[in-house]
Design a protein around this motif. Structure first.
Motif, PDB file in Angstrom:
ATOM      1  N   ARG A  35      62.658  85.049  14.904  1.00  0.00           N
ATOM      2  CA  ARG A  35      62.473  86.329  14.220  1.00  0.00           C
ATOM      3  C   ARG A  35      61.282  86.258  13.265  1.00  0.00           C
ATOM      4  O   ARG A  35      60.558  87.233  13.084  1.00  0.00           O
ATOM      5  N   LYS A  36      61.090  85.117  12.628  1.00  0.00           N
ATOM      6  CA  LYS A  36      59.961  84.971  11.702  1.00  0.00           C
ATOM      7  C   LYS A  36      59.045  83.880  12.227  1.00  0.00           C
ATOM      8  O   LYS A  36      58.793  82.888  11.538  1.00  0.00           O
ATOM      9  N   ARG A  37      58.529  84.061  13.452  1.00  0.00           N
ATOM     10  CA  ARG A  37      57.847  82.920  14.052  1.00  0.00           C
ATOM     11  C   ARG A  37      56.509  82.606  13.418  1.00  0.00           C
ATOM     12  O   ARG A  37      56.155  81.445  13.276  1.00  0.00           O
ATOM     13  N   ALA A  38      55.778  83.632  12.983  1.00  0.00           N
ATOM     14  CA  ALA A  38      54.483  83.355  12.338  1.00  0.00           C
ATOM     15  C   ALA A  38      54.714  82.670  10.989  1.00  0.00           C
ATOM     16  O   ALA A  38      53.990  81.767  10.594  1.00  0.00           O
ATOM     17  N   LEU A  39      55.772  83.125  10.300  1.00  0.00           N
ATOM     18  CA  LEU A  39      56.033  82.655   8.940  1.00  0.00           C
ATOM     19  C   LEU A  39      56.751  81.315   8.911  1.00  0.00           C
ATOM     20  O   LEU A  39      56.546  80.508   7.994  1.00  0.00           O
ATOM     21  N   LEU A  40      57.617  81.064   9.905  1.00  0.00           N
ATOM     22  CA  LEU A  40      58.469  79.871   9.852  1.00  0.00           C
ATOM     23  C   LEU A  40      58.270  78.908  11.007  1.00  0.00           C
ATOM     24  O   LEU A  40      58.131  77.709  10.808  1.00  0.00           O
ATOM     25  N   LEU A  41      58.261  79.438  12.248  1.00  0.00           N
ATOM     26  CA  LEU A  41      58.327  78.541  13.405  1.00  0.00           C
ATOM     27  C   LEU A  41      57.036  77.736  13.559  1.00  0.00           C
ATOM     28  O   LEU A  41      57.074  76.512  13.699  1.00  0.00           O
ATOM     29  N   THR A  42      55.908  78.411  13.509  1.00  0.00           N
ATOM     30  CA  THR A  42      54.628  77.706  13.670  1.00  0.00           C
ATOM     31  C   THR A  42      54.396  76.709  12.527  1.00  0.00           C
ATOM     32  O   THR A  42      54.083  75.543  12.788  1.00  0.00           O
ATOM     33  N   PRO A  43      54.599  77.115  11.256  1.00  0.00           N
ATOM     34  CA  PRO A  43      54.443  76.130  10.181  1.00  0.00           C
ATOM     35  C   PRO A  43      55.393  74.939  10.317  1.00  0.00           C
ATOM     36  O   PRO A  43      54.995  73.801  10.045  1.00  0.00           O
ATOM     37  N   LEU A  44      56.636  75.183  10.764  1.00  0.00           N
ATOM     38  CA  LEU A  44      57.595  74.088  10.905  1.00  0.00           C
ATOM     39  C   LEU A  44      57.134  73.127  11.999  1.00  0.00           C
ATOM     40  O   LEU A  44      57.173  71.901  11.828  1.00  0.00           O
ATOM     41  N   ALA A  45      56.661  73.689  13.132  1.00  0.00           N
ATOM     42  CA  ALA A  45      56.153  72.846  14.220  1.00  0.00           C
ATOM     43  C   ALA A  45      54.955  72.027  13.732  1.00  0.00           C
ATOM     44  O   ALA A  45      54.846  70.832  14.025  1.00  0.00           O
ATOM     45  N   ASP A  46      54.084  72.664  12.955  1.00  0.00           N
ATOM     46  CA  ASP A  46      52.917  71.954  12.410  1.00  0.00           C
ATOM     47  C   ASP A  46      53.346  70.824  11.479  1.00  0.00           C
ATOM     48  O   ASP A  46      52.805  69.723  11.536  1.00  0.00           O
ATOM     49  N   ALA A  47      54.332  71.120  10.613  1.00  0.00           N
ATOM     50  CA  ALA A  47      54.813  70.112   9.662  1.00  0.00           C
ATOM     51  C   ALA A  47      55.408  68.924  10.420  1.00  0.00           C
ATOM     52  O   ALA A  47      55.237  67.771  10.014  1.00  0.00           O
ATOM     53  N   MET A  48      56.097  69.216  11.532  1.00  0.00           N
ATOM     54  CA  MET A  48      56.688  68.129  12.325  1.00  0.00           C
ATOM     55  C   MET A  48      55.600  67.273  12.961  1.00  0.00           C
ATOM     56  O   MET A  48      55.691  66.050  12.954  1.00  0.00           O
ATOM     57  N   HIS A  49      54.590  67.922  13.531  1.00  0.00           N
ATOM     58  CA  HIS A  49      53.473  67.179  14.115  1.00  0.00           C
ATOM     59  C   HIS A  49      52.830  66.294  13.058  1.00  0.00           C
ATOM     60  O   HIS A  49      52.509  65.130  13.302  1.00  0.00           O
ATOM     61  N   GLN A  50      52.629  66.856  11.865  1.00  0.00           N
ATOM     62  CA  GLN A  50      52.007  66.131  10.768  1.00  0.00           C
ATOM     63  C   GLN A  50      52.794  64.862  10.445  1.00  0.00           C
ATOM     64  O   GLN A  50      52.235  63.768  10.345  1.00  0.00           O
ATOM     65  N   VAL A  51      54.136  65.022  10.316  1.00  0.00           N
ATOM     66  CA  VAL A  51      54.988  63.875   9.980  1.00  0.00           C
ATOM     67  C   VAL A  51      55.015  62.875  11.138  1.00  0.00           C
ATOM     68  O   VAL A  51      54.990  61.661  10.914  1.00  0.00           O
ATOM     69  N   ALA A  52      55.034  63.394  12.370  1.00  0.00           N
ATOM     70  CA  ALA A  52      55.060  62.488  13.532  1.00  0.00           C
ATOM     71  C   ALA A  52      53.828  61.593  13.520  1.00  0.00           C
ATOM     72  O   ALA A  52      53.884  60.430  13.912  1.00  0.00           O
ATOM     73  N   ILE A  53      52.706  62.137  13.056  1.00  0.00           N
ATOM     74  CA  ILE A  53      51.470  61.355  12.996  1.00  0.00           C
ATOM     75  C   ILE A  53      51.468  60.423  11.791  1.00  0.00           C
ATOM     76  O   ILE A  53      51.105  59.253  11.891  1.00  0.00           O
ATOM     77  N   SER A  54      51.902  60.935  10.621  1.00  0.00           N
ATOM     78  CA  SER A  54      51.671  60.171   9.389  1.00  0.00           C
ATOM     79  C   SER A  54      52.808  59.226   9.008  1.00  0.00           C
ATOM     80  O   SER A  54      52.564  58.221   8.352  1.00  0.00           O
ATOM     81  N   ALA A  55      54.054  59.517   9.427  1.00  0.00           N
ATOM     82  CA  ALA A  55      55.178  58.719   8.919  1.00  0.00           C
ATOM     83  C   ALA A  55      55.159  57.309   9.485  1.00  0.00           C
ATOM     84  O   ALA A  55      54.862  57.109  10.653  1.00  0.00           O
ATOM     85  N   ARG A  56      55.460  56.339   8.630  1.00  0.00           N
ATOM     86  CA  ARG A  56      55.646  54.968   9.111  1.00  0.00           C
ATOM     87  C   ARG A  56      56.619  54.237   8.202  1.00  0.00           C
ATOM     88  O   ARG A  56      56.881  54.658   7.079  1.00  0.00           O
ATOM     89  N   GLU A  57      57.167  53.133   8.705  1.00  0.00           N
ATOM     90  CA  GLU A  57      58.078  52.337   7.896  1.00  0.00           C
ATOM     91  C   GLU A  57      57.289  51.280   7.138  1.00  0.00           C
ATOM     92  O   GLU A  57      56.407  50.640   7.705  1.00  0.00           O
ATOM     93  N   CYS A  58      57.639  51.108   5.878  1.00  0.00           N
ATOM     94  CA  CYS A  58      56.988  50.079   5.056  1.00  0.00           C
ATOM     95  C   CYS A  58      57.223  48.710   5.700  1.00  0.00           C
ATOM     96  O   CYS A  58      58.352  48.353   6.020  1.00  0.00           O
ATOM     97  N   LEU A  59      56.153  47.960   5.912  1.00  0.00           N
ATOM     98  CA  LEU A  59      56.264  46.648   6.564  1.00  0.00           C
ATOM     99  C   LEU A  59      57.034  45.665   5.694  1.00  0.00           C
ATOM    100  O   LEU A  59      57.587  44.686   6.176  1.00  0.00           O
ATOM    101  N   ASN A  60      57.054  45.922   4.397  1.00  0.00           N
ATOM    102  CA  ASN A  60      57.719  45.010   3.478  1.00  0.00           C
ATOM    103  C   ASN A  60      59.210  45.321   3.350  1.00  0.00           C
ATOM    104  O   ASN A  60      60.046  44.460   3.550  1.00  0.00           O
ATOM    105  N   CYS A  61      59.554  46.596   3.044  1.00  0.00           N
ATOM    106  CA  CYS A  61      60.938  46.895   2.672  1.00  0.00           C
ATOM    107  C   CYS A  61      61.649  47.837   3.629  1.00  0.00           C
ATOM    108  O   CYS A  61      62.852  48.022   3.541  1.00  0.00           O
ATOM    109  N   GLY A  62      60.924  48.504   4.550  1.00  0.00           N
ATOM    110  CA  GLY A  62      61.583  49.406   5.490  1.00  0.00           C
ATOM    111  C   GLY A  62      61.704  50.841   5.009  1.00  0.00           C
ATOM    112  O   GLY A  62      62.225  51.691   5.732  1.00  0.00           O
TER     113      GLY A  62
END
Lengths: 199, 199
Positions: A35-62
């Motif tokens: 219902r609010k795809r411009a306002l919510l769906l596209t930004p949420l998909a973008d945020a997920m892509h962003q995290v999928a690229i940037s997130a990692r586990e700390c090599l020291n502590c996890g």
């Protein structure tokens, strides 16, 4: 669930597998997003892509972060000789929200479990023993959940650290702040009674 | 909630706004997605982008689909002269799962509400009256929720259709299949009693 088109059905099925959502709430969430795809769906998909690229586990502590070594491990200030051992990143975040701990963490990534065939090498226990030996640690605080598996894991780690100079402590058990006795289980009440202190 | 890095915090905040999720379950869901980011997070982001591009509302009835006119409105078979009026696309899907209705739908997109300032022109009521006048409709089935706003809306639509040839009906009210009297509210029991039929 063939009442929605393939693309949408596919999204609903993926959302329904998230912890905390089921088929019905996933449908509601997806309809809300559409219902609010411009306002919510596209930004949420973008945020997920962003995290999928940037997130990692700390090599020291996890811990989960956006750098190979997390902010807490990288901070000189947090190197006070204390390591707080938690099962999961969510527990680390909970501890950080409490703002009561100034040391570093070690995220095990689960608990020992004979039933699920999880041994010490499946968790980050060898890495913890390494850190204790090399990082100038003087206290290991076991902040594991008060479940059978959590406590088994705590005992195992304490055993491994026996004979070292390191103090091994665990979180106090007792009545939660704001807790009402009438609503507490018997185990908590008897643990709180055993650990009573002068008023 | 400054314990997670900005990107991740941002994703958690967006997820927490979905119906059915709160801050805690959003955190759990995001950690789950990060742990399996190749398997879950990237595909979910892709599925969302796909739906953001393809999803649209049927110009005729308001159903959600991937075409300007939804499959149900486009199907000759479904043009049996019956229109089932529902508040929401989720209600349409629930009716379709029941597989008991062979006609077309009309999704209002809400209910009349003096409190929230929702009038007939904010819903798809003018479009419904158009369809009744031009689509060879002989029955309008009001499948609105049994709430005050739902029933107000049903009465308003029935009034608008007074004087036309169209039969206006509504779903029966009574004891749900498998329902136990002891667990039903008084309103349902008295409605079921009033509408009793010979056994």
């Amino acid at each position: 669930m063939s009442e929605a088109p393939r693309d949408i059905e596919n999204l609903i099925e993926m959302m329904a597998k998230l912890p905390g959502l089921g088929p019905r709430s996933a449908r509601r969430a997806v309809l809300h997003l559409i219902r609010k795809r411009a306002l919510l769906l596209t930004p949420l998909a973008d945020a997920m892509h962003q995290v999928a690229i940037s997130a990692r586990e700390c090599l020291n502590c996890g811990n989960v972060g956006v750098t190979d070594i997390c902010e807490i491990c990288a901070s000189e200030k947090r190197g006070n000789g204390q390591i707080c051992v938690v099962e999961d990143v969510a527990d680390l975040w909970a501890m950080e929200r409490g703002k009561a701990f100034a040391g570093r963490y070690h995220v095990l990534g689960g608990t020992l479990s004979a039933l699920d065939n999880v041994g010490p090498e499946d968790l980050r226990i060898p890495r913890l023993l390494d850190r204790v030996a090399t990082e100038g640690v003087n206290e290991v605080i076991l902040a594991l959940n008060a479940t059978v598996d959590g406590q088994t894991t705590a005992h195992y780690i304490a055993e491994q650290l026996e004979g070292t100079e390191v103090a091994v402590t665990s979180l106090a058990q007792g009545v939660p702040i704001g807790g009402e006795l009438d609503y507490l289980d018997d185990g908590t009440i008897s643990a709180a009674l055993k650990a009573r202190k002068s008023f």
